[in-house]
Scaffold this active site. Structure first.
Site, PDB file in Angstrom:
ATOM      1  N   SER A   1       0.890  -1.291  -0.060  1.00  0.00           N
ATOM      2  CA  SER A   1      -0.039  -0.063  -0.092  1.00  0.00           C
ATOM      3  C   SER A   1       0.918   1.183   0.043  1.00  0.00           C
ATOM      4  O   SER A   1       2.017   1.350   0.590  1.00  0.00           O
ATOM      5  CB  SER A   1      -0.887   0.144   1.079  1.00  0.00           C
ATOM      6  OG  SER A   1      -1.679   1.216   1.172  1.00  0.00           O
TER       7      SER A   1
ATOM      8  N   GLU B   1      -9.905   1.882   4.044  1.00  0.00           N
ATOM      9  CA  GLU B   1      -9.628   2.944   3.116  1.00  0.00           C
ATOM     10  C   GLU B   1     -10.928   3.636   2.576  1.00  0.00           C
ATOM     11  O   GLU B   1     -11.291   4.808   2.650  1.00  0.00           O
ATOM     12  CB  GLU B   1      -8.647   2.697   1.946  1.00  0.00           C
ATOM     13  CG  GLU B   1      -8.312   3.763   0.895  1.00  0.00           C
ATOM     14  CD  GLU B   1      -7.542   3.000   0.025  1.00  0.00           C
ATOM     15  OE1 GLU B   1      -6.325   2.429   0.159  1.00  0.00           O
ATOM     16  OE2 GLU B   1      -7.735   3.109  -1.051  1.00  0.00           O
TER      17      GLU B   1
ATOM     18  N   HIS C   1      -7.519  -3.400   4.593  1.00  0.00           N
ATOM     19  CA  HIS C   1      -6.840  -2.021   4.649  1.00  0.00           C
ATOM     20  C   HIS C   1      -7.591  -1.279   3.668  1.00  0.00           C
ATOM     21  O   HIS C   1      -8.052  -0.286   3.940  1.00  0.00           O
ATOM     22  CB  HIS C   1      -5.391  -2.296   4.000  1.00  0.00           C
ATOM     23  CG  HIS C   1      -4.781  -0.764   3.824  1.00  0.00           C
ATOM     24  ND1 HIS C   1      -4.912  -0.591   2.532  1.00  0.00           N
ATOM     25  CD2 HIS C   1      -4.139   0.091   4.545  1.00  0.00           C
ATOM     26  CE1 HIS C   1      -4.489   0.862   2.478  1.00  0.00           C
ATOM     27  NE2 HIS C   1      -3.843   1.122   3.549  1.00  0.00           N
ATOM     28  N   ASN C   2      -7.853  -1.693   2.371  1.00  0.00           N
ATOM     29  CA  ASN C   2      -8.667  -1.110   1.436  1.00  0.00           C
ATOM     30  C   ASN C   2     -10.120  -0.615   1.769  1.00  0.00           C
ATOM     31  O   ASN C   2     -10.643   0.146   1.633  1.00  0.00           O
ATOM     32  CB  ASN C   2      -8.493  -1.828  -0.125  1.00  0.00           C
ATOM     33  CG  ASN C   2      -7.180  -1.671  -0.612  1.00  0.00           C
ATOM     34  OD1 ASN C   2      -6.283  -1.309  -0.077  1.00  0.00           O
ATOM     35  ND2 ASN C   2      -7.201  -1.605  -1.838  1.00  0.00           N
TER      36      ASN C   2
ATOM     37  N   LYS D   1      -4.490  -6.773   3.253  1.00  0.00           N
ATOM     38  CA  LYS D   1      -4.428  -5.715   2.470  1.00  0.00           C
ATOM     39  C   LYS D   1      -5.977  -5.291   1.856  1.00  0.00           C
ATOM     40  O   LYS D   1      -6.369  -4.165   1.586  1.00  0.00           O
ATOM     41  CB  LYS D   1      -3.418  -6.080   1.031  1.00  0.00           C
ATOM     42  CG  LYS D   1      -3.673  -4.854   0.035  1.00  0.00           C
ATOM     43  CD  LYS D   1      -3.298  -3.643   0.764  1.00  0.00           C
ATOM     44  CE  LYS D   1      -3.125  -2.199  -0.599  1.00  0.00           C
ATOM     45  NZ  LYS D   1      -3.848  -2.426  -1.659  1.00  0.00           N
TER      46      LYS D   1
END
Ligand code: 6PG
Length: 476
Positions: A128, A189, A185-186, A182
């Site tokens: 990222s 986000e 994480h997105n 990940k």
């Protein structure tokens, strides 16, 4: 063979990762399907370190020291499989293939198993930080075997962002763990961005202020607990003026948010695991809704006067209310995201360390924020924390923010300003803390129409009421 690591796929992310590696003193083999990109990299940046270019995959593999480590940085999906298929026959037992794209974690699980069958390591790695991060220090989330991390760890930890001398990279867990983390994480986000967007929309309506004035508010917020990369660039985007028209940039951009799919994957996975990540889901759906231009146009025509009037009396209090509501909603979004990681880790037996995950998100990645150090502390202190919401600092912020949160959501509803993420975060909080939920009624209804049974508060076991007959209760 002289190169310590190789990168195949030299579009901007691959190229910047290769440059970052070379700048840190690693000898980097580079390859791209069309050799023009490889030549371009050497011509423009060849002096930044030691690159070993190859035009064929076979030559590229031959330049690598053993065990070979090859970073694949191509589009997720079929292109990744195509490169893996080309690589595998050229590699030998013990070699490592690293997929740094945004792959779906189930693809990573499948690929890891297939390559293990060939004696190879497959390391699905979340990266990222966008283009800048790849070049100057991303947050790196590698999955795969412990053995592969022994080779990759020292390299990745060096090129990752550093916070307080700690690298934003750690071994997340086996097979798909890195790509799963990940993905979440997105998802976070998405939630973070939707919350910021709602805060902007509220402020704009409530204050009747222009983007440039709002930029100043976000800049100020960035000095406090909300300090983060996303708040910083919000101020930047809001302050920007469109060169062609002289209007605020944000007013000339079409209001339809796009997505490449990681937010959707996060929500799909959460549904499978039964984790209520309502903030991330609302954020993902808000993007979908924004794209339904025809429906929006029809609704605008049908309900031109449905919005209320809004007059904010005390501007300062209002701005502070929105700040508090944003912080509280953000805490909910992160609490849900970390719950999701814990559930995924349990389901797939990954042993993901939540405090460790927060540690490597403190720098490099898109959601990097001051806040993440608090999350690290919370999970390091109590790894089995039932929810981030009850960790002391977070509980304090939420408690202090509740009255403001309620005022903001109520004002927004009265004024007709859509706040799906703010509202659903507050609803999540209220549901979590409720003494009794109406879920009891749902159980009653299920039993009534479908004999689905229920449990009681006062006795163990499952029960059914004979609704259509004598209404007596029987043990099920
Ligand atoms: C990152 C970003 C990166 C990318 C997203 C954007 O962590 O560096 O998340 O992976 O910007 O894929 O996703 P959408 O196009 O779905 O918004």
């Amino acid at each position: 063979a002289t190169a310590q690591i190789g990168v195949t796929g030299l579009a901007v992310m691959g190229r910047n990762l290769a440059r970052n590696l070379a700048r840190h003193g690693f000898t980097v083999a580079v390859h791209n399907r069309s050799p023009g990109r490889t030549r371009g990299l050497l011509a423009e940046h060849g002096d930044e370190g030691t690159f070993v270019p190859s035009e064929s995959m076979a030559d590229f593999v031959a330049t690598l020291e053993r065990p070979r480590a090859v970073i694949v940085m191509v589009k997720a999906g079929a292109p990744t499989d195509a490169v893996i298929d080309e690589l595998v026959p050229l590699l030998e037992a013990g070699d490592i293939v690293v997929d740094c794209g945004n792959a779906h974690f189930t693809d990573t699980i499948r690929r890891e198993e297939a390559l293990r069958g060939h004696g190879l390591h497959f390391v699905g790695t979340g990266v990222s930080g966008g283009e800048e991060g790849a070049l100057h220090g991303p947050s790196i989330m590698p999955g795969g075997s412990d053995e592969s991390y022994r080779k990759l760890g020292p390299i990745f930890e060096k090129i990752a962002a550093q916070v307080d001398g700690v690298p934003c990279c750690r071994h997340i867990g086996p097979d798909g763990a890195g790509h799963f983390v990940k993905m979440v994480h997105n998802g976070i986000e998405y939630a973070d961005m939707q919350l910021i967007a709602e805060a902007y929309d509220l402020l704009r309506a409530g204050l009747s202020a222009g983007p440039a004035e709002l930029a100043k508010i976000f800049r100020r917020w960035n000095d406090g607990e909300l300090e983060s990369f996303l708040i910083e660039i919000t101020a930047d985007v809001l302050a920007h003026t469109d060169a062609a028209t002289g209007r605020p940039f944000v007013d000339v951009v079409l209001d339809q948010a796009e997505q490449k799919g990681t937010g959707r994957w996060t929500v799909q996975s959460a549904l499978d695991l039964g984790v209520p990540i309502t903030g991330i889901a609302e954020a993902t759906f808000a993007r979908s809704l924004s794209g339904h231009a025809d429906q929006r146009a029809a609704a605008r025509r049908a309900f031109p006067d449905a919005g209320g009037n809004w007059q904010v009396d005390d501007r300062e209090t209002f701005v502070e209310d929105v700040r508090r509501a944003l912080l509280a909603s953000k805490i909910v979004a992160y609490a849900q995201g970390f719950d999701h990681i814990r559930a995924g880790s349990r389901e797939y037996d990954w042993g993901v360390d939540l405090g460790g995950t927060a540690t490597i998100w403190r720098g490099g990645c898109i959601i990097r924020a001051r806040f993440l150090d608090r999350i690290r502390q919370a999970y390091d202190t109590e790894p089995e924390l039932p929810t981030l919401l009850v960790a002391p600092w977070f509980a304090e912020q939420v408690s202090a923010g509740v009255p403001a949160w309620r005022r903001v959501v109520a004002d927004a509803a009265r004024a007709g300003v859509p706040t799906p993420a703010f509202s659903s975060s507050l609803a999540y909080f209220d549901a979590l803390r409720a003494q009794r939920l109406p879920a009891a009624l749902i159980q009653g209804l299920r039993d009534n129409f479908g004999a689905h049974t229920y449990r009681r508060v006062d006795r163990d076991g499952s029960f059914h009421t004979r609704w259509a007959a004598d209404r007596a209760e029987e043990a099920a």
